[in-house]
Design an enzyme around this catalytic site. Structure first.
Site: not given
Length: 703
Positions: A342, A378
């Protein structure tokens, strides 16, 4: 109680069958107490007197799995110098393998008084906070082996443990919303029939429900609020939270592996749940604040490139050790097969700018365990220069946000989308080829947990996030969505047909694109969140999958498209197209060719036309340049992909020099999409009329 010196490594609590070794790093502390918690609310404190390189440690004979514990750190509380030690706060072990309980929000878990932030708060947090748990590391893995599915065979299914299983009608009530629910045969059967090879789980590291959300009657449903990087989230366990959650997670991984499904974890190493200077003191902040967090020039405050209040200090050797130890633990002890990072751009910020040569990437590259699993970035954060799609090192794959945006733009009718769409369809060579990566570096997706579901992408122009309690200010406002003429629910049959066709267009495009496809859980059922594009706090039926009785036509179409891709290597090439005939194949045709709907080869003028929204793509199954696993030549059927993203029906001419006889295998204008092998036959030079906003695939068998 006997207290032996113990060892400084490994960090955390390590049970060896006769007792437990405890070790915790802190450079800020003057003194550290290990507190053993008892069920009557009392605690036994043991001072950790041994210290090696700022690691305090002790071995306690007879301390068994299931024992709850925490640390009290005595030291300076001086926020002006970045120091926030406070022995009144019972702190989680940063290396805890399991966590018991949850935070009961109140002033007790904060290091300061609400009315006077400059004053130290000496209220005891122990009755109000989570506790670490000693676990039994032994588990019978049997003959478990990682599937090690190669990227070109991979189909990723992004899912939430609770959202996927909470409403499944075949799951017993006690297994819904749990790790055991993931391992239930009914869930695994759905994934295998769909053709999924990898289950990418939204955060399962122990996380915290924010104080603000709890006060609003909401919760941090998504889980991007980690406090324990080694502990599986205890609320997803059906068996208990005194270490049982570890066994239950391992059992789920073992069951998924037996079905040939890899487990990828969505991990949040960029920040923790302790927030900014006004956040709670739960673990790292009280143990050694300046060693774990990026502090501002005024060390009372935190640097924040994540939008969550803090960022971990990626130039600290102790933070890097924590992250690498955590990654290795989940691979070696929990048998997971990869990670999706993330806000991964934050991990590259040693100082201020995103640096692809940062220490984190160096450590991953040389690590003999972590470097061998799937690593998915990401590739952005909210800091300056944080959008880094295409800029991660060669070992990494990336969520391709440009793929998502371009495919959405094409099908909603945006001008000048065709040329970029061609690049995204063929693996985004503009992003990945220069640094030696291949099409498989692109994780292609149209939807994910963050944003509209597939259904909502074609049913809403605007976000509808009022249930989140922020006056619809939260969430992305530019979604590249199109409601097909009506906002939200409608009974207009024309609008409903168009929406169903658009959903089929997106699924088909995803599976026909080079790269690695990712499906968001429930999209195969046309799951809706009623226009909420930021359901991070909605732990309820808005976010949970509603499993239909028969699955419906979209499920059958999705299955057909996944299996079409899996059956045909020309749709999942390992190398980029050359745009010319391939040597050694005895085929004079190029490996790929582009045509106008009239059947003529595309010119630069055609590509540059603002109104261009239709094309035909020839994929030559006889010109695959990469060899098979034993060096053999790979041949496949050839395909013509006909895209009509315009608002009008268009006639498409089958190119005359690329095959005499073809068969329609996909037609998104039909409710069933046409299953492979049942479509009409067409010949070179024939005209096909494609309805507005539809896609047709023709197949020619290999010769």
């Amino acid at each position: 109680m006997q207290v032996w010196p113990g060892e400084a490594y490994p960090l955390g609590a390590t049970y060896d069958g006769a007792g437990t070794n405890f070790a915790v790093f802190t450079e800020a502390a003057d003194r550290v107490e290990l507190c053993l918690l008892h069920d009557d609310g009392s605690e036994t404190a043991v001072e950790l007197r041994e210290s090696d390189a700022f690691v305090r440690h002790a071995y306690l004979p007879g301390v068994m799995p299931g024992q709850r514990y925490g640390f009290r750190v005595h030291g300076p509380y001086d926020p002006g110098r970045g120091l926030r030690c406070n022995s009144a706060k019972l702190l989680l072990d940063p290396y805890a393998k399991a966590v018991s309980g949850s935070v009961r929000w109140g002033e007790e878990v904060y290091g300061y008084h609400f009315g006077a932030p400059e004053r130290r708060n000496d209220l005891d947090s122990a009755p109000h906070t989570m506790t670490s748990v000693v676990i039994n590391p032994y588990f019978d893995w049997g003959d478990d082996r990682p599937p090690r599915t190669e990227y070109h065979h991979t189909v990723i299914y992004e899912a939430h443990v609770k959202g996927l299983t909470m409403r499944h009608p075949e799951l017993p009530e006690e297994l819904r919303g749990t790790y055991a629910g993931l391992a239930h045969p009914a869930v695994i059967e759905h994934l295998t029939k769909l053709g999924v090879t990898a289950l990418e789980l939204m955060p399962v590291h122990q996380f915290v429900n924010d104080h603000r959300l709890a006060d609003m009657g909401l919760s941090n449903y998504w889980g991007y609020n980690t406090i324990g990087f080694f502990a599986p989230h205890n609320a997803y366990a059906s068996w208990g939270d005194r270490g049982q959650q570890v066994l239950e997670f391992k059992s789920a991984v073992r069951a998924l592996h037996e079905a040939g499904i890899e487990v990828i974890l969505d991990v949040v190493y960029n920040h923790t749940a302790e927030g900014n200077h006004l956040g709670p003191t739960l673990s790292f902040k009280g143990i050694d604040n300046p060693s774990y967090y990026r502090l501002a020039d005024d060390p009372r405050y935190y640097m924040d490139t994540t939008g969550t209040g803090n960022s971990l200090l990626m130039r600290s050797p102790h933070v890097l050790q924590l992250i690498m130890d955590s990654l290795r633990y989940w691979v070696t002890e929990m048998h997971v097969d990869g990670f999706r990072f993330d806000l991964a751009a934050t991990l590259a910020r040693q100082f201020h700018e995103v640096d692809r040569l940062s220490s984190f990437f160096d450590l991953v590259q040389q690590d003999p365990v972590v470097s061998q699993v799937k690593l998915i970035a990401e590739p952005w954060d909210v800091g300056e220069g944080g959008y880094q799609v295409g800029n991660f090192p060669p070992l990494w794959t990336e969520w391709n946000g440009k793929y998502r945006d371009t495919v959405r733009d094409l099908w909603r009718g945006e001008p000048r989308a065709l040329a970029e769409f061609a690049s995204r369809l063929t693996g985004s060579s503009d992003l990945y080829q220069d640094d030696g990566r291949r099409p498989l570096a692109s994780i292609n997706f149209v939807t994910c947990h963050d944003g509209f579901t597939l259904h909502d992408l074609v049913a809403y122009n605007e976000k509808h996030n009022h249930a989140n309690g922020e006056d619809n200010r939260d969430g992305e406002s530019h979604n590249r969505s199109w409601n097909c003429g009506v906002e939200g629910d409608t009974d207009d049959p024309g609008v409903l047909r168009l929406r169903a066709r658009q959903m089929r267009n997106f699924i088909a495009t995803l599976m026909l694109s080079q790269g690695v496809p990712m499906i968001s859980h429930g999209d195969e059922f046309a799951r809706t969140q009623r226009g909420n594009n930021n359901a991070y706090c909605q732990d309820n039926e808005l976010s949970w999958i509603d499993w239909p009785a028969d699955g419906g036509e979209l499920l059958e179409f999705t299955r057909a498209m996944v299996w079409l891709r899996r059956d045909h290597p020309v749709l999942r090439r390992r190398r980029f197209f050359h745009g010319r005939p391939v040597e050694g194949t005895h085929d004079e045709l190029s490996d790929i060719a582009w045509f106008t709907p009239e059947g003529t080869e595309m010119t630069q003028r055609d590509w540059n036309s603002a109104r261009a929204s239709a094309l035909t793509v020839f994929l030559n199954g006889n010109a695959i340049s990469e060899p098979g696993p034993r060096g053999e030549r790979i041949t496949d059927d050839s395909f013509l992909l006909m895209f009509n993203a315009s608002p009008e029906p268009l006639d498409f001419v089958v190119p005359v020099d690329h095959g005499r006889q073809w068969q329609v295998v996909v037609d998104t204008a039909r409710p069933d999409g046409v299953e492979p092998g049942t479509g009409e036959k067409v010949a070179a030079g024939d005209r096909l009329t494609l309805p507005d906003r539809s896609l047709t695939v023709l197949r020619r068998p290999a010769e």
